[in-house]
Design a protein around this motif. Sequence first.
Motif, PDB file in Angstrom:
ATOM      1  N   VAL A 173       0.822  -1.216   0.000  1.00  0.00           N
ATOM      2  CA  VAL A 173       0.000   0.000   0.000  1.00  0.00           C
ATOM      3  C   VAL A 173       0.855   1.266   0.000  1.00  0.00           C
ATOM      4  N   GLY A 174       2.181   1.100  -0.111  1.00  0.00           N
ATOM      5  CA  GLY A 174       3.038   2.269  -0.290  1.00  0.00           C
ATOM      6  C   GLY A 174       3.827   2.709   0.915  1.00  0.00           C
ATOM      7  N   TYR A 175       3.894   1.881   1.976  1.00  0.00           N
ATOM      8  CA  TYR A 175       4.669   2.245   3.167  1.00  0.00           C
ATOM      9  C   TYR A 175       5.843   1.280   3.308  1.00  0.00           C
ATOM     10  N   ALA A 176       7.020   1.716   2.911  1.00  0.00           N
ATOM     11  CA  ALA A 176       8.201   0.857   2.958  1.00  0.00           C
ATOM     12  C   ALA A 176       8.691   0.643   4.389  1.00  0.00           C
ATOM     13  N   ASP A 177       8.448   1.617   5.267  1.00  0.00           N
ATOM     14  CA  ASP A 177       8.875   1.535   6.657  1.00  0.00           C
ATOM     15  C   ASP A 177       7.788   0.826   7.471  1.00  0.00           C
ATOM     16  N   TYR A 217       6.566   2.712  10.675  1.00  0.00           N
ATOM     17  CA  TYR A 217       5.685   3.843  10.367  1.00  0.00           C
ATOM     18  C   TYR A 217       4.295   3.350   9.972  1.00  0.00           C
ATOM     19  N   PHE A 218       4.266   2.317   9.142  1.00  0.00           N
ATOM     20  CA  PHE A 218       2.983   1.741   8.719  1.00  0.00           C
ATOM     21  C   PHE A 218       2.183   1.253   9.918  1.00  0.00           C
ATOM     22  N   SER A 219       2.830   0.549  10.843  1.00  0.00           N
ATOM     23  CA  SER A 219       2.139   0.009  12.013  1.00  0.00           C
ATOM     24  C   SER A 219       1.615   1.126  12.906  1.00  0.00           C
ATOM     25  N   ARG A 220       2.429   2.177  13.087  1.00  0.00           N
ATOM     26  CA  ARG A 220       1.982   3.300  13.918  1.00  0.00           C
ATOM     27  C   ARG A 220       0.773   3.994  13.294  1.00  0.00           C
ATOM     28  N   LEU A 222      -5.963  -0.289  16.464  1.00  0.00           N
ATOM     29  CA  LEU A 222      -5.338  -1.600  16.587  1.00  0.00           C
ATOM     30  C   LEU A 222      -4.058  -1.638  15.767  1.00  0.00           C
ATOM     31  N   SER A 223      -3.101  -2.468  16.191  1.00  0.00           N
ATOM     32  CA  SER A 223      -1.935  -2.714  15.356  1.00  0.00           C
ATOM     33  C   SER A 223      -2.357  -3.623  14.211  1.00  0.00           C
ATOM     34  N   PRO A 224      -1.590  -3.676  13.111  1.00  0.00           N
ATOM     35  CA  PRO A 224      -1.935  -4.597  12.019  1.00  0.00           C
ATOM     36  C   PRO A 224      -2.073  -6.047  12.492  1.00  0.00           C
ATOM     37  N   SER A 225      -1.182  -6.487  13.374  1.00  0.00           N
ATOM     38  CA  SER A 225      -1.249  -7.872  13.869  1.00  0.00           C
ATOM     39  C   SER A 225      -2.500  -8.109  14.701  1.00  0.00           C
ATOM     40  N   GLN A 226      -2.858  -7.126  15.538  1.00  0.00           N
ATOM     41  CA  GLN A 226      -4.070  -7.255  16.341  1.00  0.00           C
ATOM     42  C   GLN A 226      -5.316  -7.306  15.458  1.00  0.00           C
ATOM     43  N   TYR A 227      -5.321  -6.462  14.425  1.00  0.00           N
ATOM     44  CA  TYR A 227      -6.471  -6.438  13.519  1.00  0.00           C
ATOM     45  C   TYR A 227      -6.624  -7.789  12.813  1.00  0.00           C
ATOM     46  N   ARG A 228      -5.501  -8.336  12.316  1.00  0.00           N
ATOM     47  CA  ARG A 228      -5.553  -9.639  11.636  1.00  0.00           C
ATOM     48  C   ARG A 228      -6.022 -10.732  12.587  1.00  0.00           C
ATOM     49  N   GLU A 229      -5.523 -10.706  13.828  1.00  0.00           N
ATOM     50  CA  GLU A 229      -5.899 -11.727  14.804  1.00  0.00           C
ATOM     51  C   GLU A 229      -7.397 -11.679  15.092  1.00  0.00           C
TER      52      GLU A 229
END
Length: 271
Positions: A227-231, A234-237, A245-252
């Motif tokens: 989606v365009g975020y190499a870092d 930064y993407f997680s924040r 939610l963090s990306p991992s929390q959302y997926r879980e």
Amino acid sequence: MGSSTYNVLVVEDEPMILNNIVKKLDQSNMGFTVVQTAKNGRQALDQLGVELPDVVFTDIRMPILDGMQLVQQIDAHYSSVRTVILSGYNDFEYARAAIRYNVRNYLSKPLDLQALHQCLMRLRIELDAERDSVLERMKVLKATQGVSVQDSIEMLRLFLNENYMHDFRLDQIAQELNFNSSYLSKWFVKIVGETPSNYIIHLKISKAKKLLQSVQELSVKQVGEMVGYADQNYFSRLFKQQTGLSPSQYREMCLRGENKHITLHDHMHSE
């Protein structure tokens, strides 16, 4: 050569051959990044239903759904995606058949580096030209007497929808359209309801949520890159800032079937 990076899906059922193809594409320095792989055409179609790459490189002989069936489905339902056929079989009947499905090239395995380079060069020119044509249409609208500001803003919105994953500066786009950037932003807010920058963020996060929920094989880092975020940090924040939610929390929570109970700042934009 433009600075854009284009996403590639490679479809190949032999792991060693798949890894070799991915390596050669990533090392081509032509601006193509392999962000998805699939073992057969059915798996590839499942991934296409979640996130469209710019180009699909596919083998012909595969179980479940072969390469010819795959390119036929892509031509019918995802016509914006370029396709390239890879085959170890010296059968030109496949090449002739592939033309009917708008296949851009037919390469033999093992991949010849010169042939691959020529193929990528043609794809690059074609994709760059298509992307530039959106800006050109926007400039034509701006220059045409009697065309409303609303039409120009709608073209800008379409450009953002198609290119949200690429790096570009909004002030440069405004300059191309002979707009003052603050004036362009003001009208965008008035018509769309938010600034162009926020529109892009919400679009990226919405796409990321779809990927996290639907393609478990992708890591958080890979989703961010798509989606365009190499870092990744930064993407997680940013993801947590937008969704809580963090990306991992959302997926879980999606895996547990609880996502429908989560209150999120969901900004889905129709394309």
